[in-house]
Design an enzyme around this catalytic site. Structure first.
Site, PDB file in Angstrom:
ATOM      1  N   SER A  40       0.680  -5.573 -27.882  1.00  0.00           N
ATOM      2  CA  SER A  40      -0.122  -6.761 -28.132  1.00  0.00           C
ATOM      3  C   SER A  40      -1.584  -6.373 -27.968  1.00  0.00           C
ATOM      4  O   SER A  40      -2.039  -5.371 -28.518  1.00  0.00           O
ATOM      5  CB  SER A  40       0.288  -7.889 -27.175  1.00  0.00           C
ATOM      6  OG  SER A  40      -0.473  -9.050 -27.382  1.00  0.00           O
ATOM      7  N   TYR A  99      -6.868 -12.809 -35.761  1.00  0.00           N
ATOM      8  CA  TYR A  99      -6.234 -11.709 -35.031  1.00  0.00           C
ATOM      9  C   TYR A  99      -5.650 -12.230 -33.730  1.00  0.00           C
ATOM     10  O   TYR A  99      -4.499 -11.933 -33.376  1.00  0.00           O
ATOM     11  CB  TYR A  99      -7.267 -10.613 -34.774  1.00  0.00           C
ATOM     12  CG  TYR A  99      -6.746  -9.428 -33.987  1.00  0.00           C
ATOM     13  CD1 TYR A  99      -5.560  -8.797 -34.351  1.00  0.00           C
ATOM     14  CD2 TYR A  99      -7.453  -8.928 -32.891  1.00  0.00           C
ATOM     15  CE1 TYR A  99      -5.089  -7.708 -33.633  1.00  0.00           C
ATOM     16  CE2 TYR A  99      -6.995  -7.838 -32.185  1.00  0.00           C
ATOM     17  CZ  TYR A  99      -5.817  -7.229 -32.550  1.00  0.00           C
ATOM     18  OH  TYR A  99      -5.343  -6.151 -31.832  1.00  0.00           O
ATOM     19  N   LYS A 124      -1.674 -12.382 -32.262  1.00  0.00           N
ATOM     20  CA  LYS A 124      -1.270 -11.786 -30.988  1.00  0.00           C
ATOM     21  C   LYS A 124      -0.773 -12.849 -29.999  1.00  0.00           C
ATOM     22  O   LYS A 124       0.134 -12.585 -29.210  1.00  0.00           O
ATOM     23  CB  LYS A 124      -2.425 -10.971 -30.390  1.00  0.00           C
ATOM     24  CG  LYS A 124      -2.757  -9.710 -31.184  1.00  0.00           C
ATOM     25  CD  LYS A 124      -1.568  -8.761 -31.273  1.00  0.00           C
ATOM     26  CE  LYS A 124      -1.943  -7.440 -31.923  1.00  0.00           C
ATOM     27  NZ  LYS A 124      -0.785  -6.509 -32.019  1.00  0.00           N
ATOM     28  N   ASP A 130       7.946   0.573 -43.493  1.00  0.00           N
ATOM     29  CA  ASP A 130       6.935  -0.463 -43.710  1.00  0.00           C
ATOM     30  C   ASP A 130       7.491  -1.732 -43.089  1.00  0.00           C
ATOM     31  O   ASP A 130       8.552  -2.218 -43.505  1.00  0.00           O
ATOM     32  CB  ASP A 130       6.700  -0.642 -45.213  1.00  0.00           C
ATOM     33  CG  ASP A 130       5.623  -1.667 -45.538  1.00  0.00           C
ATOM     34  OD1 ASP A 130       5.314  -2.510 -44.669  1.00  0.00           O
ATOM     35  OD2 ASP A 130       5.104  -1.639 -46.671  1.00  0.00           O
ATOM     36  N   ASN A 159       4.339  -0.881 -32.699  1.00  0.00           N
ATOM     37  CA  ASN A 159       2.922  -0.571 -32.568  1.00  0.00           C
ATOM     38  C   ASN A 159       2.128  -0.923 -33.825  1.00  0.00           C
ATOM     39  O   ASN A 159       0.931  -1.173 -33.747  1.00  0.00           O
ATOM     40  CB  ASN A 159       2.757   0.918 -32.245  1.00  0.00           C
ATOM     41  CG  ASN A 159       1.323   1.391 -32.405  1.00  0.00           C
ATOM     42  OD1 ASN A 159       0.451   1.071 -31.601  1.00  0.00           O
ATOM     43  ND2 ASN A 159       1.057   2.135 -33.476  1.00  0.00           N
TER      44      ASN A 159
END
Length: 275
Positions: A132, A146, A150, A54, A81
């Site tokens: 990304s 979001y 990124k 995790d 990922n």
């Protein structure tokens, strides 16, 4: 000797496809996820080891790395990922949801890198690949949080690449556009409802109409992205960014080629706003 890759978020989508792809090329794969006991498929592949990891729990990261090194002798590549997308108007997103977005997409990546760097430094070798998004290069309405995560990942990755290159440790960034996985379905489940903020409703409908039309373009498959990741891991170059975005190539081109305000005007017009 076979090389070894540690993949976070390997239970589905790009992570699972990458685990299969690297294993098929003879690599040892540490396929990590929060609940490996639920994974039935990857555990049947001889050179894939399942591991609990995790990204918000440093103890599980350290354990997965140590177990992988013990079994395979070394880890050559870390593929970050794991991630998710928080959608909705910023004002409607609770602070706890924003914290979770950064805890996974940014601080979780930092956690795994911090944990593996001593191993890479000792070997004077290693490669970090961070997944990304096109949203890490340009932002879209209703995806501001979001995109913020990124954008942060991109800035961190690029700066880190300069720090680690003298130690023979590489950093690479993968920038997919839309991918035919359940990522967006899971993100839509986390969509921040307006909570009575009706002022956003009309524009949200316009924005999502445009986003929906963009989604009709050809999406990459998880397997196609996995193949690009494998190429990045094995091409022997110091290339920083790899773009896989047939659906949003026009937005990449506009961001790259237009002067800044012209680009902003282009995006405003695209999303039904005054230029």
């Amino acid at each position: 000797m076979s090389q070894t890759i540690l993949i976070t978020g390997a239970s589905s989508g790009i992570g699972k496809a990458a685990a299969h792809h690297f294993a098929a090329q003879g690599w040892n794969v540490i396929a990590s996820m929060r609940q490996p006991e639920k994974e039935q498929e990857l555990g049947q592949v001889p050179n894939i080891r399942l591991a609990r990891l995790d990204v918000q729990d440093p103890a599980t990261i350290a354990s997965a790395i140590a177990a992988g090194i013990e079994q395979f002798g070394a880890i050559d590549v870390l593929l970050n990922n794991a991630g998710f997308g928080q959608y909705g108007a910023f004002e409607a997103i609770a602070p706890a949801q924003i914290q979770a977005q950064f805890d996974v997409n940014v601080f979780g990546v930092m956690n795994t890198i911090r944990a593996i760097l001593p191993h890479f430094r000792q070997r004077r070798a290693g490669l970090i690949i961070n997944v990304s998004s096109g949203i890490g290069r340009f932002t879209l309405p209703m995806l501001s949080m979001y995109a913020a995560s990124k954008f942060a990942l991109e800035g961190f990755s690029e700066g880190l690449s300069y720090e680690l290159l003298p130690l023979n440790i590489g950093v690479k960034i993968i920038e997919p556009g839309g991918v035919a996985t359940d990522f967006h379905e899971r993100s839509n489940e986390l969509f921040a409802a307006s909570g009575g903020l009706t002022d956003y409703d009309a524009y949200a409908a316009t924005a999502f109409g445009v986003l929906g039309a963009m989604g009709q373009a050809r999406l990459s498959t998880a397997e196609e992205v996995a193949a690009v990741i494998y190429g990045a891991a094995t091409d022997g170059t110091n290339t920083l960014r790899y773009v896989i975005a047939p659906d949003i190539q026009a937005l990449f081109d506009a961001r790259t080629n237009l002067p800044d305000q012209e680009y902003v005007n282009f995006m405003r017009k695209k999303f039904g706003l005054e230029a």
